[in-house]
Design an enzyme around this catalytic site. Structure first.
Site: not given
Ligand code: 13P
Length: 260
Positions: A10, A97, A99, A236-237
């Site tokens: 999330w 991750h 990020e 993610g989204g």
């Molecule tokens: P999205 O599904 O939003 O591309 O994000 C993927 C993600 O980074 C899951 O950890």
């Protein structure tokens, strides 16, 4: 066939009240994971307790954190320990991750320390690897992923490696709407499986769930999850909407029922 793990990250969304409302809705859609499927949702630290409480009645639903510190205590302002995460009722933790690697200086070395800490605390680490677009364009994506894996798992025994989950998330596919093709995902997952075989032997390598992450959604999940070495998703989204997460869980259940 290996069981599926359908996981949601999330990121920095969903406060505690929104988390409770999400699980209320989700419970109406899925009261138990389909045969051969486990579910995992990873909210922010402040929503972990709410998530663990609100999901307790959903069979096969696990809760995870998105990060942890590798020390047990100390002067680390803003950080959270493995034991604090466990105290909330969570049993998984995402580590490394992209990020966090990009914005918070996470390195292969900290990923390794955090993975060891999670394992010794009894949390299941979801170790993330993946290449940037420029690296894929240069044709060095296998090399990049191998380096992340080898360094991330350094000093981790075969017995412990079996307790981990690995997520392949090509950075160019995260939040971009651009997904790796099923062939690209399968190709990398087969490569990762082969590297795990080289490190730990085939018995361990076949047991480690390999998740794909990067713009997975209800429209493309079926095809991605149908690939032989794709054992689930880190979403993610699309995991922020109970109905789309439920649809992806449903696809995994159908694929398992067909081939399991
Ligand atoms: P999205 O599904 O939003 O591309 O994000 C993927 C993600 O980074 C899951 O950890």
């Amino acid at each position: 066939m290996r069981p599926f793990l359908i996981a949601g990250n999330w990121k920095m969304h969903m406060n505690a009240a929104e988390t409770r409302a999400y699980f209320e809705t989700f419970k109406g859609l899925v009261s138990a994971a389909p045969n051969g499927v486990s579910m995992l949702l990873c909210p922010t630290f402040t929503s972990l307790t709410a998530a663990a409480e609100a999901s307790a009645a959903i069979t096969g639903m696990h809760i995870g954190a998105q990060n942890l510190h590798f020390e047990d205590k100390g002067a680390f302002t803003g950080e959270i320990t493995a034991e604090m995460i466990k105290e909330t009722g969570a049993d998984h933790v995402i580590i490394g991750h992209s990020e966090r690697r990009q914005y918070y200086n996470e390195t292969d070395e900290t990923v390794n320390k955090k993975t060891k800490k999670a394992l010794s605390a009894g949390l299941t680490p979801v170790v993330c690897v993946g290449e940037f677009l420029e690296e894929r364009k240069k044709g060095i994506h296998f090399e990049v992923v191998k380096k992340q894996m080898v360094a991330g798992y350094e000093g981790i025994s075969a017995d412990d490696a079996k307790k981990t989950v690995l997520a392949y998330e090509p950075v160019w596919a995260i939040g971009t709407g651009e997904t790796a093709s099923p062939e690209q995902a399968q190709e990398m997952h087969a490569f990762i499986r082969a590297e795990f075989t080289a490190l730990y032997g085939a018995d361990v390598a076949t047991k480690i769930p390999l998740l794909y992450g990067g713009s997975m959604n209800a429209a493309n999940a079926d095809e991605l999850l149908s690939q032989e070495d794709v054992d689930g998703g880190l979403i993610g989204g699309a995991s922020l909407k109970p109905d789309s997460f439920q649809q992806i869980v449903g696809f995994a259940g159908e694929i398992f029922a067909k081939n399991g």
